[in-house]
Design a protein around this motif. Structure first.
Motif, PDB file in Angstrom:
ATOM      1  N   THR A  10      39.312  39.767  44.358  1.00 29.28           N
ATOM      2  CA  THR A  10      40.713  39.744  43.935  1.00 29.28           C
ATOM      3  C   THR A  10      41.021  38.434  43.219  1.00 29.28           C
ATOM      4  O   THR A  10      41.913  38.369  42.391  1.00 29.28           O
ATOM      5  N   ASP A  11      40.230  37.371  43.516  1.00 31.04           N
ATOM      6  CA  ASP A  11      40.446  36.089  42.835  1.00 31.04           C
ATOM      7  C   ASP A  11      40.033  36.136  41.362  1.00 31.04           C
ATOM      8  O   ASP A  11      40.457  35.302  40.572  1.00 31.04           O
ATOM      9  N   MET A  12      39.156  37.097  41.023  1.00 31.50           N
ATOM     10  CA  MET A  12      38.686  37.175  39.635  1.00 31.50           C
ATOM     11  C   MET A  12      39.720  37.904  38.790  1.00 31.50           C
ATOM     12  O   MET A  12      39.564  39.059  38.434  1.00 31.50           O
ATOM     13  N   LYS A  13      40.791  37.185  38.480  1.00 28.02           N
ATOM     14  CA  LYS A  13      41.937  37.807  37.802  1.00 28.02           C
ATOM     15  C   LYS A  13      41.706  37.895  36.300  1.00 28.02           C
ATOM     16  O   LYS A  13      40.961  37.133  35.731  1.00 28.02           O
ATOM     17  N   PRO A  14      42.405  38.825  35.655  1.00 25.64           N
ATOM     18  CA  PRO A  14      42.339  38.876  34.192  1.00 25.64           C
ATOM     19  C   PRO A  14      42.855  37.558  33.622  1.00 25.64           C
ATOM     20  O   PRO A  14      43.809  36.995  34.128  1.00 25.64           O
ATOM     21  N   SER A  15      42.236  37.040  32.630  1.00 23.72           N
ATOM     22  CA  SER A  15      42.683  35.795  32.006  1.00 23.72           C
ATOM     23  C   SER A  15      42.848  36.059  30.517  1.00 23.72           C
ATOM     24  O   SER A  15      42.439  37.100  30.002  1.00 23.72           O
ATOM     25  N   PHE A 133      28.125  33.598  40.516  1.00 22.68           N
ATOM     26  CA  PHE A 133      28.337  32.619  41.591  1.00 22.68           C
ATOM     27  C   PHE A 133      29.723  32.805  42.212  1.00 22.68           C
ATOM     28  O   PHE A 133      29.883  32.785  43.429  1.00 22.68           O
ATOM     29  N   ARG A 134      30.723  32.978  41.355  1.00 21.25           N
ATOM     30  CA  ARG A 134      32.091  33.178  41.862  1.00 21.25           C
ATOM     31  C   ARG A 134      32.171  34.411  42.758  1.00 21.25           C
ATOM     32  O   ARG A 134      32.866  34.419  43.765  1.00 21.25           O
ATOM     33  N   SER A 135      31.470  35.474  42.374  1.00 22.88           N
ATOM     34  CA  SER A 135      31.564  36.722  43.150  1.00 22.88           C
ATOM     35  C   SER A 135      30.999  36.552  44.560  1.00 22.88           C
ATOM     36  O   SER A 135      31.304  37.337  45.450  1.00 22.88           O
TER      37      SER A 135
ATOM     38  N   PHE B 258      34.588  47.163  41.282  1.00 20.79           N
ATOM     39  CA  PHE B 258      33.241  47.735  41.384  1.00 20.79           C
ATOM     40  C   PHE B 258      32.453  47.443  40.102  1.00 20.79           C
ATOM     41  O   PHE B 258      31.272  47.116  40.140  1.00 20.79           O
ATOM     42  N   THR B 259      33.114  47.545  38.969  1.00 23.40           N
ATOM     43  CA  THR B 259      32.450  47.268  37.690  1.00 23.40           C
ATOM     44  C   THR B 259      32.040  45.801  37.602  1.00 23.40           C
ATOM     45  O   THR B 259      30.927  45.487  37.155  1.00 23.40           O
ATOM     46  N   ILE B 260      32.916  44.892  38.049  1.00 24.78           N
ATOM     47  CA  ILE B 260      32.535  43.477  38.072  1.00 24.78           C
ATOM     48  C   ILE B 260      31.343  43.284  39.012  1.00 24.78           C
ATOM     49  O   ILE B 260      30.394  42.568  38.699  1.00 24.78           O
ATOM     50  N   GLY B 261      31.384  43.976  40.151  1.00 23.59           N
ATOM     51  CA  GLY B 261      30.277  43.878  41.100  1.00 23.59           C
ATOM     52  C   GLY B 261      28.963  44.326  40.479  1.00 23.59           C
ATOM     53  O   GLY B 261      27.906  43.719  40.688  1.00 23.59           O
ATOM     54  N   LYS B 262      29.030  45.384  39.695  1.00 21.95           N
ATOM     55  CA  LYS B 262      27.832  45.863  38.991  1.00 21.95           C
ATOM     56  C   LYS B 262      27.379  44.825  37.956  1.00 21.95           C
ATOM     57  O   LYS B 262      26.189  44.517  37.839  1.00 21.95           O
ATOM     58  N   GLN B 263      28.338  44.294  37.220  1.00 24.94           N
ATOM     59  CA  GLN B 263      28.051  43.329  36.152  1.00 24.94           C
ATOM     60  C   GLN B 263      27.357  42.082  36.696  1.00 24.94           C
ATOM     61  O   GLN B 263      26.363  41.632  36.126  1.00 24.94           O
ATOM     62  N   VAL B 264      27.851  41.548  37.788  1.00 24.08           N
ATOM     63  CA  VAL B 264      27.243  40.331  38.334  1.00 24.08           C
ATOM     64  C   VAL B 264      25.946  40.636  39.085  1.00 24.08           C
ATOM     65  O   VAL B 264      25.175  39.733  39.382  1.00 24.08           O
ATOM     66  N   SER B 265      25.689  41.914  39.399  1.00 24.81           N
ATOM     67  CA  SER B 265      24.438  42.280  40.073  1.00 24.81           C
ATOM     68  C   SER B 265      23.285  42.377  39.081  1.00 24.81           C
ATOM     69  O   SER B 265      22.222  41.811  39.295  1.00 24.81           O
TER      70      SER B 265
END
Lengths: 396, 396
Positions: A10-15, A133-135, B258-265
């Motif tokens: 949730t911290d990874m907000k759109p920027s 790393f952030r994730s 979930f998409t961010i999770g996939k991307q960072v994986s």
């Protein structure tokens, strides 16, 4: 009702930056924002031939479950090739195949850190790794880069200011986005700082084989007498990225944990993919192929530099990189970088705002990242011309 | 010197069970310990044909970077096919392609939990998923299964005892290792318990299409009116596991994370792999293929059950599963299960000790898991005969 998500996500907000990145892949854009190799550099006919041979002669092996460490013939090939080409790997190291280079960063972070831990990284650095790393809930501590790599005095201050930090992340060759190559002296200094402070090093080297000028510098992994360096290499830039095959050279003491990390991530990398790379090495001259693609990138880098010098003189400054895929271009201090990037987008030229690569992407930044591998020659000329004409509106 | 590892990984110590698992893949073993599909069920000629066609007609698309959500034609095909076959997915869901089913568990855990959080799971449950949850620092709270799935009263007690638990993990069809199929009533009850307590549900369904007896039961995802169910399906068992293509059906509210999770994986799943599956659907009758492999597994399940009845009567008891790949076999209470497993290993028959599937793998357990998909018919007969003769030594 909706599910409640972990704080790291949730911290990874759109920027503002991410909003720009969303449109950079729109069709019709001149693609200076990407990071793909030139598709003319893909060995399509060779991949077709080895894939056909594998699926003719040994389809079951390509389709059954593999082991988490990777397809054994490929592990051995990579191991020998790295030793010969780059003096990387000793008896105290293990080569593990991964699904692309990002997965090396992901697994290393999983096994080395806990949420709240600090990762020390170059500033700027690759957005994909920073987000990885952030994730995992890691804090980022950035160290500025100079023309010859990390500012070592700043690194020492950062290490002191962050006791308990877990590892230093570096892209020593043709840094993304900075384009810089770390000198041997600085590699040695970085290794010493890590060793003295109980830090591991994550050496990310996707571009190492894409040198277009100058001579190779020994990798940090080749200096690793104490088993603290995790080295990440990839076939994304020398074969093709869509195949998702990369490798980690991991200290033996961490190989078990790394293998478990791979197992719980995705069990193993696609076997057909690994066999294609393995057979490509058996059947073709990979080193000669690399020489070919270096020629392509030398030509395209020359072209983009010439265009920048001609069309953007007095507005954009840059240091020509010795390889890789990117030019880190600086705008005049008085120009609002995001405004310029948005103005380029309106003219259908996509570049990445430099702030995307910062540990704090809201801080002021005067750089943009330009990729010269994805666009065709014609688009390089056309795009830089547009950059120059848009620049006129921003000049005082 | 060696690197210091995250607690989640150092806690995953070698156990008696893991020592056994290490040798179960030795060559010459009769493989009742695996989980691979029968390699005769792989559509080798079809994969060969579509791979050749893709690499002939459109190699660049197969080799460039893809998007994290997955290859769009495959996403659409899976979406339509799931809707038609299983009534899964609504306008409030998103299909995301992953590199195998385990990656769905991994990404869901990443986005839903923080270290120390509790995951509620069936007891026994799939060791690969349990280890994935453990690797994220999650605590496991096990709920016993009955012949018709989770013990719902025990689930309610477990949920009460673990306030703040994040999700319930379940394999409702032909549970691994239990072999049980959850009744519709229990699926509804489980959904209600999750909804009332703010829990998400992770529904893992790799075997759903491998039913050999009885009628399909609606998935929990098909009951999901509130967007709390993450559904995981896979092509590992119906096409082939080495190809590493699976999918998640994710509530829209969690699709971005979930998409961010996939991307960072791993950025994205191999494009060639996804295109092969996509073209396989276009060119061949996947539903007819599934009917064929169901026949193979029905025959092999019949064979193993007949052998157990003949050679292990009075020693092994089991409930015949309605599908999947496994029989969950119970030894007499007075037999030391690990001793029996080790005695079988000496006779070159590999089975998995049931304790591997427990939240506490040191607790007493009288079960073993038998796989009937990997071994050939001859080995099924031979292996179960050996099981029977070894059993004689253990009978009081």
């Amino acid at each position: 009702m909706s599910v409640s998500l972990s704080k790291n996500f949730t911290d990874m907000k759109p920027s503002a930056v991410r909003e720009i990145l969303k449109v950079t892949n729109d069709p019709g854009m001149i693609a200076f924002a990407g990071g793909s190799p030139d598709s003319h550099a893909f060995p399509c006919a060779e991949v077709r031939a080895v894939a056909a041979e594998i699926l003719e002669r040994d389809p079951v092996s390509a389709l059954v479950y593999g082991v988490s460490e990777g397809y054994e013939p490929l592990r051995q090939t990579v191991s020998k090739w790295l030793k010969k080409r780059s003096d990387i790997g000793t008896d105290d190291d293990t080569v593990i195949i991964t699904a692309g280079g990002t997965q090396v960063m992901d697994i290393a972070t999983r096994i080395l850190t806990s949420p709240g831990d600090t990762v020390i990284c170059e500033e700027p650095s690759f957005i994909g790794s920073l987000n990885c790393f952030r994730s995992h809930g890691c804090r980022l501590a950035g160290v500025p880069i100079e023309a010859d790599g990390m500012d070592i005095a700043a690194l020492e201050r950062t290490v002191k200011a962050n006791p308990g930090a877990k590892f230093i992340y570096t892209i020593p060759n043709f840094q993304n986005p900075g384009g810089t190559t770390m000198s041997l002296e600085k590699r040695k200094a970085l290794y010493r700082v890590a060793l003295e402070n109980g830090l591991a090093i994550l050496e990310d080297d996707p571009y190492g084989f894409l040198r277009v000028d100058g001579r190779d510098v020994p990798s940090i992994k080749s200096l690793d007498t104490h088993g603290i360096v995790f080295y990440a290499g990839s076939f994304s830039k020398i074969l093709a990225p869509g195949i998702r095959v990369a490798y980690a050279v991991v200290p033996k003491s961490a190989a078990g944990a790394f293998t478990i990390g791979k197992q719980v991530s995705d069990v193993h990398t696609g076997v057909l993919n690994q066999m294609i790379v393995s057979r490509w090495f058996d059947e073709y001259d990979v080193d000669a192929h690399i020489e070919q693609i270096r020629k392509i990138y030398r030509r395209k880098l020359d072209l983009m530099c010439r265009c920048l010098d001609e069309y953007c003189r007095g507005f954009i400054t840059y240091v020509r990189p010795q390889g890789g895929l990117f030019i880190w271009a600086k705008l005049p201090d008085e120009v609002d970088m995001l405004e310029y990037v948005n103005a380029l987008l309106k003219e259908r030229v996509a570049v990445v705002p430099g702030s995307a690569f910062m540990t704090d992407d809201t801080a002021p930044c005067s750089h943009i990242r330009l990729n010269f591998s994805t666009p065709c020659d014609e688009d390089i000329v056309k795009g830089v011309k547009i950059m120059g004409s848009v620049a006129k509106r921003f000049k005082k």
